[in-house]
Design an enzyme around this catalytic site. Sequence first.
Site, PDB file in Angstrom:
ATOM      1  NE  ARG A 162      -0.694   4.708   8.405  1.00 28.19           N
ATOM      2  CZ  ARG A 162      -1.802   4.771   9.465  1.00 28.19           C
ATOM      3  NH1 ARG A 162      -2.122   5.094   9.809  1.00 28.19           N
ATOM      4  NH2 ARG A 162      -2.892   4.531   8.525  1.00 28.19           N
ATOM      5  CB  CYS A 215      -5.968  -0.853   4.331  1.00 22.70           C
ATOM      6  SG  CYS A 215      -5.656   0.400   2.806  1.00 22.70           S
ATOM      7  CB  CYS A 264      -0.896  -0.008   1.137  1.00 21.33           C
ATOM      8  SG  CYS A 264      -1.780   1.065   0.820  1.00 21.33           S
ATOM      9  CG  HIS A 284      -1.566  -1.085   5.884  1.00 23.66           C
ATOM     10  ND1 HIS A 284      -2.152   0.422   6.737  1.00 23.66           N
ATOM     11  CD2 HIS A 284      -2.142  -0.791   4.888  1.00 23.66           C
ATOM     12  CE1 HIS A 284      -2.961   1.070   6.054  1.00 23.66           C
ATOM     13  NE2 HIS A 284      -2.506   0.241   4.326  1.00 23.66           N
ATOM     14  CG  ASP A 340      -0.718   4.085   5.661  1.00 25.99           C
ATOM     15  OD1 ASP A 340       0.751   4.081   5.725  1.00 25.99           O
ATOM     16  OD2 ASP A 340      -1.584   4.251   5.973  1.00 25.99           O
TER      17      ASP A 340
HETATM   18 CO    CO Z   1      -3.838   1.134   3.194  1.00 26.49          CO
END
Ligand code: CO
Length: 209
Positions: free
Chosen positions: A46, A101, A42, A98, A44
Amino acid sequence: MKPYEKLLIENKQWAKERVELDKDYFLRLSKLQAPEFLWIGCSDSRVPANEITNTAPGEIFVHRNVANLVVHTDLNLLTVLQYAVEVLKVQHVIVCGHYGCGGIKAAMGNQNFGLINKWLRNIKDTYYYNRAELNAITNLDERADRLTELSVKDQVMNLAHTSIIQQTWKTENRPTLHGWVYSLEDGILKDIEKIVPNSPMDPIYQYKV
Ligand code: CO
């Protein structure tokens, strides 16, 4: 100092430290990349592939998009996949989702996001095909977590359904396909799916390779 200027200053410091630890570091990496893994994760911020697996530059070939989807018409992903499998000859392809999400949560709702709808529609389809199981989970965070897992499994299967993977399975007996889910709360990766080369699949998805 503007926030972005800090990135450039930190970069100089990082490069200096690398050379202090290993004077040939950049010379070696500039000559060759031979990663054993393709990571599809992803976007993302993090969930950085190298940090959470404690790997260094050169070890993982990375593709990231919103909610780590493998969409069979995505030219960008397919280019990365073909290059990683056929040229770099990776042994493993890892789809990493994750918990928590935003893409999964957005796909579970009914808000109209315009163009983004078309991307998230792939997750809605996974929801639809698993709606009996998902609707039975009353806690919405837990339902999203389960949808995250089901989506990762679907993406791994989507990889198996590409002619790129099937061709290399037949000729070289690699790569193994993996589905993992990362927890933002404790930093641990959960191994939820593995498809070894030449695993059976529904005939409709099999190409003559
Ligand atoms: Co995500």
